[in-house]
Design an enzyme around this catalytic site. Structure first.
Site, PDB file in Angstrom:
ATOM      1  N   ASP A  54       0.846  -1.189   0.000  1.00  0.00           N
ATOM      2  CA  ASP A  54       0.000   0.000   0.000  1.00  0.00           C
ATOM      3  C   ASP A  54       0.883   1.241   0.000  1.00  0.00           C
ATOM      4  OD1 ASP A  54       0.882   0.073   2.662  1.00  0.00           O
ATOM      5  OD2 ASP A  54      -0.894  -0.992   3.344  1.00  0.00           O
ATOM      6  N   ASP A  56       1.361   5.158   1.293  1.00  0.00           N
ATOM      7  CA  ASP A  56       0.961   6.230   2.194  1.00  0.00           C
ATOM      8  C   ASP A  56       1.663   7.509   1.773  1.00  0.00           C
ATOM      9  OD1 ASP A  56      -0.548   4.441   3.690  1.00  0.00           O
ATOM     10  OD2 ASP A  56       1.165   3.884   4.944  1.00  0.00           O
ATOM     11  N   ASP A 125       8.156   4.411  13.510  1.00  0.00           N
ATOM     12  CA  ASP A 125       8.690   3.381  14.405  1.00  0.00           C
ATOM     13  C   ASP A 125      10.157   3.004  14.158  1.00  0.00           C
ATOM     14  OD1 ASP A 125       7.885   2.201  12.021  1.00  0.00           O
ATOM     15  OD2 ASP A 125       6.652   0.638  12.949  1.00  0.00           O
TER      16      ASP A 125
END
Ligand code: ATP
Ligand code: MG
Length: 428
Positions: A54, A56, A125
């Site tokens: 995907d 982003d 992260d």
């Protein structure tokens, strides 16, 4: 701090790996006067020459401004994180405004502070997930040292790992997910921090853990993921029944199912087996074992009602001992899939190709699971084929409208209980 910039001649990013709709979104935002970059997993993947799942996008535009650019194709979602979803048919591109990171406090409570691109990179992260890519001039923008870590195949948190894991313990599960998926090694300090913080995992929202967990099961690396989760003590905390089974003599059976699911995912993509089938992959070996010890070892032959009951009580027991709950739909469908195996291949060996069963709208899921069992045990091939034939015959003569893919082995099930994102249906 100035970021490191890697220009066109320094990388080999293949633009054909980037979704044209993501490029379109970035171009439109730039034309409207905002900055916009590809971020996170998709940048990591294109640098590593992997096709991203995907895309982003991070932008300086506020959610309402994104809405103004894309109008009706844009949906603003989320309360904690205001995000824009730009729709292209079934596909969704996620656009978020640059955000600042968490405060000094430990667990994140709310973080809707808009920020600079640098802050947006630093709230992420792992270093490998903190890069920006500007497709208009083909440059990679690195505030966190992610470029080097991707090339060194190293997983490292952005910032102090103990603090980052305490702020959001789900990051530890994400660490194992990336270990399993990419085979990257974990930086020493990050690993020590995870071992120190692992008890914190129970402070996370169960729904988030379940989502990461299920996404991993359908990632094509479920087997190594479960193994790492077990090895590092997370399974014991989150799903004790699974941990217990993996400590016993039949652990290999469970891994065989997971490896099989991985093979199917890697070969056919995510659309082929859904989450209830995956849940059945996790629990069927335990179920078989329970039937064995509760009945067969005692020379008892359970009737089908007892078999169904055992499936439901196994799921119930699994859930009450687990830290997180499956959705009701997911667990009842998984129970159906598991119990129905004993109609498809009865313990008595006497098969009746019953019509009633064929009409059940979830029959096809049970049949797909039989397919997986057949991959594991080729002796089931003939039975499996007979059921497929019976199913196809029923589809032709049944009262349902014919399916458009009538040459497909069976109808495709689009239902992904609990699925968070729009998925592209590979192989269609
Ligand atoms: P995948 O390929 O599985 O989608 P991903 O890294 O893209 O992996 P997503 O869940 O899609 O994972 O998240 C997108 C990005 O958001 C990540 O790359 C990371 O930068 C950021 N992110 C996701 N979860 C967290 C988290 N718990 N803490 C900080 N940043 C996160
Ligand atoms: Mg992603």
């Amino acid at each position: 701090m100035n970021p490191k910039i890697y220009v066109d001649s320094q990388h080999e990013i293949d633009h054909s790996l980037i979704d044209p709709d993501a490029l379109f979104v970035i171009t439109k935002l730039r034309e409207a006067g905002y900055s916009a970059y590809l971020v996170g997993g998709s940048v990591r993947d294109v640098i590593a020459k992997v096709k991203p799942k995907d895309f982003d996008i991070s932008t300086s535009a506020l959610p309402e401004q994104v809405k103004q650019v894309f109008k009706r194709n844009c949906l603003l979602i989320g309360r904690r994180f205001r995000l824009a979803h730009i729709r292209f048919g079934k596909k969704v591109i996620e656009v978020s405004t640059f955000r600042a990171g968490e405060n000094e406090g430990e667990l994140i409570l709310q973080d809707n502070e808009w920020g600079t691109p640098e802050e947006d990179a630093k709230r992420r992260d792992f270093t490998i997930n903190g890069l920006f890519y500007d497709p208009t001039n083909h440059s990679v923008i690195d505030y966190v040292g992610g470029w080097e870590d991707i090339h060194k195949k190293t997983l490292r948190t952005i910032g102090n790992p103990v603090m980052r894991f305490k702020q959001d313990p789900v990051r530890m599960i994400r660490l194992l997910k990336f270990c399993a998926r990419f085979g990257f090694k974990t930086d020493d300090e990050t690993m020590q921090a995870m071992l120190k913080c692992r008890e914190e995992i129970i402070k996370s929202a169960p729904a988030r853990i379940l989502e990461e967990f299920l996404r991993m099961l359908e990632s094509g690396s479920a087997a190594p993921f479960i193994q790492l989760m077990h090895q590092h003590g997370f399974l014991e905390t989150l799903f004790p029944a699974l941990a217990h089974f993996l400590d016993g003599p039949h652990a290999d059976k469970l891994y065989t199912y997971l490896k099989c699911a991985d093979r199917i995912h890697n070969q056919y993509g995510i659309a082929f087996i859904n989450r209830s089938i995956l849940t059945a992959c996790l629990l069927f070996p335990i179920y078989e074992q329970e039937l064995q010890t509760q009945y067969l070892d005692k020379n008892l032959m359970p009737h089908f009602g007892e078999i169904v009951l055992l499936a439901h009580s196994l799921l119930k027991g699994f859930e009450t001992s687990s830290f997180t709950h499956l959705t009701r739909r997911l667990s009842s469908t998984a129970a159906f899939i598991m119990a129905t195996q004993y109609r498809l291949t009865p313990l008595t060996g006497k098969i009746s190709y019953r019509n009633k069963l064929l009409h059940n709208k979830e029959f096809v899921l049970a049949l797909k699971f039989l397919d997986i069992r057949t991959l594991i045990n080729p002796k089931l091939a003939e039975t499996c084929n007979n059921w497929k034939k019976a199913y196809r015959a029923q589809e032709h003569h049944g009262d349902r409208t014919p399916h458009p893919h009538s040459n497909a082995p069976y109808r495709r099930h689009h239902h992904h209980p609990g699925g968070r994102r729009e998925r592209r249906h590979a192989g269609e």
